[in-house]
Design a protein around this motif. Structure first.
Motif, PDB file in Angstrom:
ATOM      1  N   ARG A 128       0.578   7.648  -2.753  1.00 20.00           N
ATOM      2  CA  ARG A 128       1.197   8.686  -3.579  1.00 20.00           C
ATOM      3  C   ARG A 128       0.264   9.050  -4.726  1.00 20.00           C
ATOM      4  O   ARG A 128      -0.592   8.265  -5.126  1.00 20.00           O
ATOM      5  CB  ARG A 128       2.537   8.200  -4.142  1.00 20.00           C
ATOM      6  CG  ARG A 128       3.577   7.853  -3.103  1.00 20.00           C
ATOM      7  CD  ARG A 128       4.938   7.661  -3.754  1.00 20.00           C
ATOM      8  NE  ARG A 128       4.917   6.568  -4.724  1.00 20.00           N
ATOM      9  CZ  ARG A 128       5.269   5.319  -4.435  1.00 20.00           C
ATOM     10  NH1 ARG A 128       5.655   5.009  -3.218  1.00 20.00           N
ATOM     11  NH2 ARG A 128       5.232   4.382  -5.361  1.00 20.00           N
ATOM     12  N   GLY A 129       0.429  10.243  -5.256  1.00 19.61           N
ATOM     13  CA  GLY A 129      -0.364  10.686  -6.391  1.00 19.61           C
ATOM     14  C   GLY A 129      -1.746  11.145  -5.983  1.00 19.61           C
ATOM     15  O   GLY A 129      -2.028  11.491  -4.833  1.00 19.61           O
ATOM     16  N   SER A 130      -2.664  11.143  -6.956  1.00 20.72           N
ATOM     17  CA  SER A 130      -4.023  11.622  -6.743  1.00 20.72           C
ATOM     18  C   SER A 130      -4.830  10.606  -5.937  1.00 20.72           C
ATOM     19  O   SER A 130      -4.916   9.435  -6.296  1.00 20.72           O
ATOM     20  CB  SER A 130      -4.709  11.875  -8.091  1.00 20.72           C
ATOM     21  OG  SER A 130      -6.082  12.127  -7.918  1.00 20.72           O
ATOM     22  N   MET A 131      -5.447  11.080  -4.854  1.00 20.08           N
ATOM     23  CA  MET A 131      -6.270  10.205  -4.035  1.00 20.08           C
ATOM     24  C   MET A 131      -7.524   9.762  -4.787  1.00 20.08           C
ATOM     25  O   MET A 131      -8.034   8.662  -4.580  1.00 20.08           O
ATOM     26  CB  MET A 131      -6.645  10.912  -2.740  1.00 20.08           C
ATOM     27  CG  MET A 131      -5.500  11.122  -1.764  1.00 20.08           C
ATOM     28  SD  MET A 131      -4.777   9.555  -1.151  1.00 20.08           S
ATOM     29  CE  MET A 131      -3.277   9.443  -2.164  1.00 20.08           C
ATOM     30  N   ALA A 132      -8.051  10.628  -5.665  1.00 16.70           N
ATOM     31  CA  ALA A 132      -9.232  10.260  -6.446  1.00 16.70           C
ATOM     32  C   ALA A 132      -8.911   9.112  -7.400  1.00 16.70           C
ATOM     33  O   ALA A 132      -9.692   8.159  -7.539  1.00 16.70           O
ATOM     34  CB  ALA A 132      -9.755  11.466  -7.217  1.00 16.70           C
ATOM     35  N   VAL A 133      -7.756   9.187  -8.058  1.00 20.60           N
ATOM     36  CA  VAL A 133      -7.332   8.113  -8.969  1.00 20.60           C
ATOM     37  C   VAL A 133      -7.079   6.828  -8.190  1.00 20.60           C
ATOM     38  O   VAL A 133      -7.476   5.729  -8.614  1.00 20.60           O
ATOM     39  CB  VAL A 133      -6.079   8.543  -9.748  1.00 20.60           C
ATOM     40  CG1 VAL A 133      -5.533   7.375 -10.568  1.00 20.60           C
ATOM     41  CG2 VAL A 133      -6.389   9.726 -10.651  1.00 20.60           C
ATOM     42  N   ASN A 134      -6.439   6.955  -7.037  1.00 15.21           N
ATOM     43  CA  ASN A 134      -6.158   5.776  -6.220  1.00 15.21           C
ATOM     44  C   ASN A 134      -7.436   5.127  -5.710  1.00 15.21           C
ATOM     45  O   ASN A 134      -7.538   3.900  -5.637  1.00 15.21           O
ATOM     46  CB  ASN A 134      -5.257   6.156  -5.047  1.00 15.21           C
ATOM     47  CG  ASN A 134      -3.859   6.562  -5.495  1.00 15.21           C
ATOM     48  OD1 ASN A 134      -3.428   6.220  -6.599  1.00 15.21           O
ATOM     49  ND2 ASN A 134      -3.152   7.293  -4.665  1.00 15.21           N
ATOM     50  N   LEU A 137     -11.387   0.598  -5.954  1.00 19.87           N
ATOM     51  CA  LEU A 137     -12.711   0.018  -6.203  1.00 19.87           C
ATOM     52  C   LEU A 137     -12.659  -1.024  -7.313  1.00 19.87           C
ATOM     53  O   LEU A 137     -13.285  -2.089  -7.227  1.00 19.87           O
ATOM     54  CB  LEU A 137     -13.707   1.125  -6.563  1.00 19.87           C
ATOM     55  CG  LEU A 137     -14.231   1.984  -5.414  1.00 19.87           C
ATOM     56  CD1 LEU A 137     -15.117   3.102  -5.952  1.00 19.87           C
ATOM     57  CD2 LEU A 137     -14.994   1.135  -4.413  1.00 19.87           C
ATOM     58  N   GLU A 138     -11.915  -0.728  -8.366  1.00 26.22           N
ATOM     59  CA  GLU A 138     -11.790  -1.687  -9.468  1.00 26.22           C
ATOM     60  C   GLU A 138     -11.106  -2.966  -9.005  1.00 26.22           C
ATOM     61  O   GLU A 138     -11.504  -4.071  -9.389  1.00 26.22           O
ATOM     62  CB  GLU A 138     -11.010  -1.051 -10.615  1.00 26.22           C
ATOM     63  CG  GLU A 138     -11.777   0.067 -11.317  1.00 26.22           C
ATOM     64  CD  GLU A 138     -11.004   0.647 -12.479  1.00 26.22           C
ATOM     65  OE1 GLU A 138      -9.802   0.328 -12.612  1.00 26.22           O
ATOM     66  OE2 GLU A 138     -11.583   1.425 -13.248  1.00 26.22           O
ATOM     67  N   LYS A 139     -10.078  -2.807  -8.182  1.00 25.95           N
ATOM     68  CA  LYS A 139      -9.363  -3.992  -7.692  1.00 25.95           C
ATOM     69  C   LYS A 139     -10.234  -4.817  -6.749  1.00 25.95           C
ATOM     70  O   LYS A 139     -10.166  -6.049  -6.754  1.00 25.95           O
ATOM     71  CB  LYS A 139      -8.076  -3.566  -6.994  1.00 25.95           C
ATOM     72  CG  LYS A 139      -7.021  -3.017  -7.945  1.00 25.95           C
ATOM     73  CD  LYS A 139      -5.788  -2.547  -7.189  1.00 25.95           C
ATOM     74  CE  LYS A 139      -4.740  -2.000  -8.161  1.00 25.95           C
ATOM     75  NZ  LYS A 139      -3.519  -1.529  -7.454  1.00 25.95           N
ATOM     76  N   LEU A 140     -11.031  -4.142  -5.931  1.00 20.73           N
ATOM     77  CA  LEU A 140     -11.934  -4.874  -5.052  1.00 20.73           C
ATOM     78  C   LEU A 140     -12.874  -5.760  -5.870  1.00 20.73           C
ATOM     79  O   LEU A 140     -13.134  -6.915  -5.513  1.00 20.73           O
ATOM     80  CB  LEU A 140     -12.739  -3.897  -4.194  1.00 20.73           C
ATOM     81  CG  LEU A 140     -11.984  -3.178  -3.076  1.00 20.73           C
ATOM     82  CD1 LEU A 140     -12.891  -2.156  -2.399  1.00 20.73           C
ATOM     83  CD2 LEU A 140     -11.442  -4.168  -2.056  1.00 20.73           C
ATOM     84  N   PHE A 195       0.804  -1.224   0.000  1.00 17.15           N
ATOM     85  CA  PHE A 195       0.000   0.000   0.000  1.00 17.15           C
ATOM     86  C   PHE A 195       0.841   1.281   0.000  1.00 17.15           C
ATOM     87  O   PHE A 195       0.282   2.365   0.115  1.00 17.15           O
ATOM     88  CB  PHE A 195      -0.963   0.028   1.192  1.00 17.15           C
ATOM     89  CG  PHE A 195      -1.899  -1.135   1.219  1.00 17.15           C
ATOM     90  CD1 PHE A 195      -2.980  -1.202   0.360  1.00 17.15           C
ATOM     91  CD2 PHE A 195      -1.682  -2.197   2.092  1.00 17.15           C
ATOM     92  CE1 PHE A 195      -3.843  -2.286   0.374  1.00 17.15           C
ATOM     93  CE2 PHE A 195      -2.539  -3.296   2.112  1.00 17.15           C
ATOM     94  CZ  PHE A 195      -3.619  -3.332   1.252  1.00 17.15           C
ATOM     95  N   SER A 196       2.141   1.162  -0.136  1.00 10.97           N
ATOM     96  CA  SER A 196       2.951   2.377  -0.231  1.00 10.97           C
ATOM     97  C   SER A 196       2.674   3.120  -1.534  1.00 10.97           C
ATOM     98  O   SER A 196       2.744   4.353  -1.579  1.00 10.97           O
ATOM     99  CB  SER A 196       4.440   2.027  -0.135  1.00 10.97           C
ATOM    100  OG  SER A 196       4.820   1.145  -1.188  1.00 10.97           O
TER     101      SER A 196
END
Length: 430
Positions: free
Chosen positions: A292-298, A303-306, A287-288
């Motif tokens: 990083r980067g945009s929280m919206a993108v992450n 959600l897609e990975k879930l 989860f490191s």
């Protein structure tokens, strides 16, 4: 309806305070906010319609949450004052978000929307609608997984009726169409799985009949979501998934959907594999990479990975592997995929996905086995009923005289949370 009112309030708060970047305002900004002219028509048409639409569900759910005898009076004595105070508080908090504009006139249009929603709730047809959708919905694991996929398509859940936003979100589809075969297959397999999960679930027929319209509804909503452009890949993938599901829905089985889903994962992650490419650094700390980067993108990727990894584990389990083997196979496969991503340009290989798969598998197993939540299988209930009836015939019970005073009869427990669902492939957005 009280629970629905809470959910609507949370969504309104989320949409009003996005992107949650707070900064203390200047003193004059408070003064300008309080002394600005209250001309309702000074706002743009898109802002007016957006503020009205935002609070229509609040007014509707607020009135429906009241007892029937108190709804007419409660709209203006309880729901409207509470909604106005809620809208005013959100505008005050928006003063602390530099990217948002706070205006008292927005509160006026929020109350208009609230009144419109409350008026709709008072109509006779709304009572029938409440009864129609008031039947209990079985929260099954496949339904929750499908909801993760739909949620990923509608991130960041912030609607807007701004015409400029609509034009910008439609540009990737109309002016700059770019077809990507790997992403199209990813979308197609994802929608195929989601539709299969929903159609084969224990949802009441009132809900299942809307399943074929779901891709169209999501595609229609995406252009009205902030930072959510609609692409030709998404359109072809969604419609292709719908057509494939409609043509093969009776033949879909976990054993056939597992390879489709696995191919979707490989295509989505290793399409640009190049062993001549300079190696990316592999992040061993789980989860490191998500911090990083945009929280919206992450959040969208999460959600897609879930959905993706949860669906693969569920389908493998339904195919007969069992929970441990299904989770282990998924986790090890993802670790191999991430190891190969060191040769994929613009990728961030890490151990996160493997760990996430283990957590998802453990969570789904826990949910399906928690008897204290009342998740007993419907099959057990049905199979035991004939035996119970037979025993009653063999050993008839003496007739008992009902007591004079009323008594509480037996209550049915909740249906199983995780009814079996068919597998389905799906992939991640880049």
């Amino acid at each position: 309806m009280k629970f629905l009112l809470i959910i609507i309030s949370v969504l309104i708060t989320y949409g009003s305070l996005f992107p949650f970047q707070f900064q203390f305002p200047q003193a004059f900004e408070f003064w300008e906010f309080l002394t600005a002219p209250l001309n309702p028509f000074s706002a743009g048409r898109g802002d007016m319609l957006g503020n009205v639409a935002l609070f229509v569900p609040f007014g509707f759910a607020g009135v429906m949450a009241l007892p029937p005898f108190a709804r007419s009076r409660g709209l203006w004595t309880m729901v409207a004052p509470a909604g106005a105070l809620f809208a005013f508080a959100l505008q005050v908090v928006q003063l602390f978000i530099p990217s948002r504009d706070a205006y008292l006139v927005d509160v006026f249009w929020n109350v208009v929307g609230l009144g419109l929603g409350g008026t709709i709730a008072l109509a006779p047809s709304s009572s029938r609608l409440h009864s129609y959708f008031g039947k209990p919905v079985a929260l099954e694991v496949p339904i929750i997984l499908a909801a993760c996929w739909i949620g990923a398509q509608l991130m960041p859940f912030v609607p807007s009726l701004d015409l400029a936003l609509l034009k910008d979100n439609l540009k990737p589809l109309l002016l700059m169409p770019e077809f990507q075969a790997n992403e199209t297959f990813l979308q197609l397999s994802a929608w195929l799985v989601a539709l299969h999960f929903l159609s084969s679930s224990n949802l009441p027929g009132n809900y299942r009949k809307f399943v074929p319209a779901l891709p169209f509804a999501v595609l229609a909503a995406e252009p009205f979501i902030v930072r959510n452009g609609l692409t030709v890949t998404e359109v072809i993938g969604a419609l292709g998934g719908l057509l494939t599901w409609a043509a093969t829905r009776k033949a879909l089985r976990p054993a056939t959907l597992v390879p489709i889903l696995a191919i979707g994962i490989l295509v989505g992650n290793l399409w640009a594999l190049d062993f001549g490419f300079a190696r990316n650094e592999f992040a061993w700390v789980p989860f490191s990479d998500t911090l990083r980067g945009s929280m919206a993108v992450n959040a969208t990727a999460l959600l897609e990975k879930l959905f993706l990894y949860g669906a693969l584990i569920w389908l493998l389990k339904e195919a007969g592997l069992g929970w441990v083997k299904s989770t282990a196979a998924t986790a090890l496969g993802l670790l191999l995929v991430e190891a190969l991503q060191v040769f994929v340009p613009d990728s961030s290989p890490a151990s996160t996905d493997s760990v996430l798969a283990v957590l998802i598998g453990a969570a789904m197993y826990s949910v399906t086995k928690q008897s204290w939540l009342g998740f007993d299988s419907a099959r057990v209930t049905k199979s035991s009923a004939p035996d119970a009836a037979l025993r009653r015939k063999e050993h008839p019970q003496p007739r008992q005289v009902p007591p004079a005073s009323g008594h509480l009869g037996a209550l049915d427990g909740l249906r199983g949370l995780a009814a079996p669902a068919s597998p389905s492939p799906i992939g991640l957005k880049p």
